[in-house]
Design a protein around this motif. Structure first.
Motif, PDB file in Angstrom:
ATOM      1  N   MET A  75       0.848  -1.195   0.000  1.00  0.00           N
ATOM      2  CA  MET A  75       0.000   0.000   0.000  1.00  0.00           C
ATOM      3  C   MET A  75       0.880   1.241   0.000  1.00  0.00           C
ATOM      4  O   MET A  75       1.897   1.293   0.689  1.00  0.00           O
ATOM      5  N   THR A  76       0.518   2.239  -0.781  1.00  0.00           N
ATOM      6  CA  THR A  76       1.286   3.471  -0.878  1.00  0.00           C
ATOM      7  C   THR A  76       0.647   4.560  -0.021  1.00  0.00           C
ATOM      8  O   THR A  76      -0.554   4.770  -0.074  1.00  0.00           O
ATOM      9  N   ARG A  77       1.469   5.219   0.768  1.00  0.00           N
ATOM     10  CA  ARG A  77       0.993   6.315   1.602  1.00  0.00           C
ATOM     11  C   ARG A  77       1.363   7.635   0.945  1.00  0.00           C
ATOM     12  O   ARG A  77       2.499   7.833   0.528  1.00  0.00           O
ATOM     13  N   VAL A  78       0.389   8.555   0.858  1.00  0.00           N
ATOM     14  CA  VAL A  78       0.658   9.875   0.301  1.00  0.00           C
ATOM     15  C   VAL A  78       0.907  10.824   1.455  1.00  0.00           C
ATOM     16  O   VAL A  78       0.062  10.996   2.328  1.00  0.00           O
ATOM     17  N   THR A  79       2.096  11.408   1.485  1.00  0.00           N
ATOM     18  CA  THR A  79       2.460  12.335   2.534  1.00  0.00           C
ATOM     19  C   THR A  79       3.027  13.586   1.897  1.00  0.00           C
ATOM     20  O   THR A  79       3.950  13.507   1.092  1.00  0.00           O
ATOM     21  N   GLY A  80       2.479  14.741   2.268  1.00  0.00           N
ATOM     22  CA  GLY A  80       2.927  15.966   1.629  1.00  0.00           C
ATOM     23  C   GLY A  80       2.566  15.927   0.157  1.00  0.00           C
ATOM     24  O   GLY A  80       1.422  15.731  -0.213  1.00  0.00           O
ATOM     25  N   SER A  81       3.571  16.070  -0.700  1.00  0.00           N
ATOM     26  CA  SER A  81       3.324  16.101  -2.143  1.00  0.00           C
ATOM     27  C   SER A  81       3.820  14.850  -2.850  1.00  0.00           C
ATOM     28  O   SER A  81       3.874  14.809  -4.064  1.00  0.00           O
ATOM     29  N   ARG A  82       4.186  13.807  -2.094  1.00  0.00           N
ATOM     30  CA  ARG A  82       4.692  12.608  -2.744  1.00  0.00           C
ATOM     31  C   ARG A  82       4.174  11.360  -2.038  1.00  0.00           C
ATOM     32  O   ARG A  82       3.604  11.424  -0.956  1.00  0.00           O
ATOM     33  N   ALA A  83       4.364  10.224  -2.695  1.00  0.00           N
ATOM     34  CA  ALA A  83       3.885   8.945  -2.163  1.00  0.00           C
ATOM     35  C   ALA A  83       5.055   8.160  -1.582  1.00  0.00           C
ATOM     36  O   ALA A  83       6.172   8.210  -2.103  1.00  0.00           O
TER      37      ALA A  83
ATOM     38  N   TYR B  90      -2.769   0.612  15.700  1.00  0.00           N
ATOM     39  CA  TYR B  90      -3.454   1.828  16.161  1.00  0.00           C
ATOM     40  C   TYR B  90      -4.482   2.283  15.128  1.00  0.00           C
ATOM     41  O   TYR B  90      -4.183   2.416  13.937  1.00  0.00           O
ATOM     42  N   ALA B  91      -5.698   2.512  15.590  1.00  0.00           N
ATOM     43  CA  ALA B  91      -6.763   3.023  14.721  1.00  0.00           C
ATOM     44  C   ALA B  91      -6.876   4.523  14.915  1.00  0.00           C
ATOM     45  O   ALA B  91      -7.189   5.006  16.010  1.00  0.00           O
ATOM     46  N   VAL B  92      -6.600   5.276  13.872  1.00  0.00           N
ATOM     47  CA  VAL B  92      -6.684   6.736  13.939  1.00  0.00           C
ATOM     48  C   VAL B  92      -8.141   7.140  14.185  1.00  0.00           C
ATOM     49  O   VAL B  92      -9.061   6.556  13.588  1.00  0.00           O
ATOM     50  N   PRO B  93      -8.405   8.101  15.076  1.00  0.00           N
ATOM     51  CA  PRO B  93      -9.785   8.549  15.324  1.00  0.00           C
ATOM     52  C   PRO B  93     -10.502   8.892  14.021  1.00  0.00           C
ATOM     53  O   PRO B  93      -9.965   9.598  13.167  1.00  0.00           O
ATOM     54  N   LYS B  94     -11.741   8.390  13.879  1.00  0.00           N
ATOM     55  CA  LYS B  94     -12.482   8.560  12.628  1.00  0.00           C
ATOM     56  C   LYS B  94     -12.649  10.022  12.230  1.00  0.00           C
ATOM     57  O   LYS B  94     -12.638  10.350  11.048  1.00  0.00           O
ATOM     58  N   ARG B  95     -12.800  10.904  13.206  1.00  0.00           N
ATOM     59  CA  ARG B  95     -13.037  12.313  12.878  1.00  0.00           C
ATOM     60  C   ARG B  95     -11.798  12.977  12.285  1.00  0.00           C
ATOM     61  O   ARG B  95     -11.899  14.073  11.711  1.00  0.00           O
ATOM     62  N   LEU B  96     -10.634  12.333  12.426  1.00  0.00           N
ATOM     63  CA  LEU B  96      -9.401  12.897  11.870  1.00  0.00           C
ATOM     64  C   LEU B  96      -9.068  12.330  10.500  1.00  0.00           C
ATOM     65  O   LEU B  96      -8.372  12.970   9.707  1.00  0.00           O
ATOM     66  N   VAL B  97      -9.560  11.111  10.227  1.00  0.00           N
ATOM     67  CA  VAL B  97      -9.214  10.425   8.975  1.00  0.00           C
ATOM     68  C   VAL B  97      -9.659  11.249   7.769  1.00  0.00           C
ATOM     69  O   VAL B  97     -10.801  11.727   7.697  1.00  0.00           O
ATOM     70  N   GLY B  98      -8.744  11.415   6.824  1.00  0.00           N
ATOM     71  CA  GLY B  98      -9.063  12.153   5.605  1.00  0.00           C
ATOM     72  C   GLY B  98      -8.752  13.629   5.668  1.00  0.00           C
ATOM     73  O   GLY B  98      -8.737  14.295   4.634  1.00  0.00           O
TER      74      GLY B  98
ATOM     75  N   GLY C 286       0.301  15.636   5.006  1.00  0.00           N
ATOM     76  CA  GLY C 286      -0.490  14.915   4.013  1.00  0.00           C
ATOM     77  C   GLY C 286      -1.852  14.528   4.555  1.00  0.00           C
ATOM     78  O   GLY C 286      -2.280  15.000   5.610  1.00  0.00           O
ATOM     79  N   LEU C 287      -2.543  13.644   3.838  1.00  0.00           N
ATOM     80  CA  LEU C 287      -3.849  13.164   4.283  1.00  0.00           C
ATOM     81  C   LEU C 287      -3.676  12.215   5.463  1.00  0.00           C
ATOM     82  O   LEU C 287      -2.818  11.333   5.437  1.00  0.00           O
ATOM     83  N   ILE C 288      -4.498  12.391   6.468  1.00  0.00           N
ATOM     84  CA  ILE C 288      -4.426  11.514   7.635  1.00  0.00           C
ATOM     85  C   ILE C 288      -5.046  10.158   7.284  1.00  0.00           C
ATOM     86  O   ILE C 288      -6.204  10.098   6.858  1.00  0.00           O
ATOM     87  N   PRO C 289      -4.281   9.068   7.442  1.00  0.00           N
ATOM     88  CA  PRO C 289      -4.782   7.745   7.073  1.00  0.00           C
ATOM     89  C   PRO C 289      -5.569   7.090   8.201  1.00  0.00           C
ATOM     90  O   PRO C 289      -5.581   7.573   9.341  1.00  0.00           O
ATOM     91  N   ARG C 290      -6.220   5.981   7.874  1.00  0.00           N
ATOM     92  CA  ARG C 290      -6.923   5.206   8.894  1.00  0.00           C
ATOM     93  C   ARG C 290      -5.955   4.415   9.756  1.00  0.00           C
ATOM     94  O   ARG C 290      -6.174   4.231  10.952  1.00  0.00           O
ATOM     95  N   ARG C 291      -4.895   3.928   9.125  1.00  0.00           N
ATOM     96  CA  ARG C 291      -3.896   3.108   9.809  1.00  0.00           C
ATOM     97  C   ARG C 291      -2.490   3.597   9.489  1.00  0.00           C
ATOM     98  O   ARG C 291      -2.241   4.111   8.395  1.00  0.00           O
ATOM     99  N   LEU C 292      -1.578   3.405  10.426  1.00  0.00           N
ATOM    100  CA  LEU C 292      -0.194   3.821  10.229  1.00  0.00           C
ATOM    101  C   LEU C 292       0.612   2.634   9.715  1.00  0.00           C
ATOM    102  O   LEU C 292       1.545   2.156  10.368  1.00  0.00           O
TER     103      LEU C 292
END
Length: 206
Positions: free
Chosen positions: A1-9, A36-44, A50-56
């Motif tokens: 899975m690719t994580r997008v952080t800032g302006s790159r993946a 760790y499950a990121v709080p739902k209200r923060l996801v996205g 970058g975009l806050i993911p569901r999982r780290l």
């Protein structure tokens, strides 16, 4: 899975750098981050990280993933370049580790010093400057000093971003949340309050 952080993946959410003598800490950190499950209200939500993911996930551990690799140097550098964050488990053992020193230097030379996070588990930060306590130092030199334009260490002091898991300091639970908050670039309280609410629900259920 690719994580997008800032302006790159990136391929990995974080790279854990540690001394093999601190393997128990690395095991705990790896598991606690990937589960760790990121709080739902923060996801996205979008932050400068970058975009806050569901999982780290995934988290890279060089000692595990490169055990059978033939070219460790190249593979480590490739993994570092593909990691959105670098987490350094800091102790007197890691402060004396040439592996940890080189991994921090390599990551800084990628221009990503601001994405380095420290987890202090033993020893004392900057103890090398305290007469008689040099052996307690928990930061490798690459963490304590900035690099010049050529990627070489200077005498200018750096200020590592650190969470302190030692007893009497942040403790393991708060240190974990501080690391996560730093990587997500959200407030510590946003994560701490969720943990307190979950604990209260568990106590009520009991």
């Amino acid at each position: 899975m690719t994580r997008v952080t800032g302006s790159r993946a990136f391929q990995y959410y974080a790279f854990i750098s540690y001394s093999h003598q601190d393997k128990a800490w690395a095991d705990w950190l790896h598991k606690t981050l990937e589960t760790y499950a990121v709080p739902k209200r923060l996801v996205g939500q979008r932050t400068t990280a970058g975009l806050i993911p569901r999982r780290l996930t995934p988290i890279f551990r060089d000692r595990d993933e490169l055990a059978s690799a033939h070219d460790l140097g190249r593979n480590v550098n490739e993994a570092l370049a593909q990691s959105a964050n670098l987490i350094v488990i800091c102790s007197p053992r890691s402060a004396a580790s040439p592996w940890v020193q080189e991994e921090v230097l390599a990551y800084k030379r990628l221009g990503r010093a601001e994405r380095i996070f420290c987890l202090i588990v033993d020893g004392e930060p900057n103890a090398s400057e305290l007469p008689g306590r040099e052996a307690e130092e928990c930061f490798v030199p690459a963490l304590r000093f900035e690099l010049d334009a050529d990627g070489q260490p200077t005498a200018k002091r750096a200020e590592p971003i650190a969470a302190d898991a030692r007893a009497g300091k942040d403790g393991k639970s708060n240190a974990k949340l501080k690391l996560i908050a730093g990587m997500l670039e959200v407030g510590f309280d946003a994560l701490k309050q969720r943990e307190l609410r979950r604990r209260a629900r568990r106590m009520t259920a009991v």
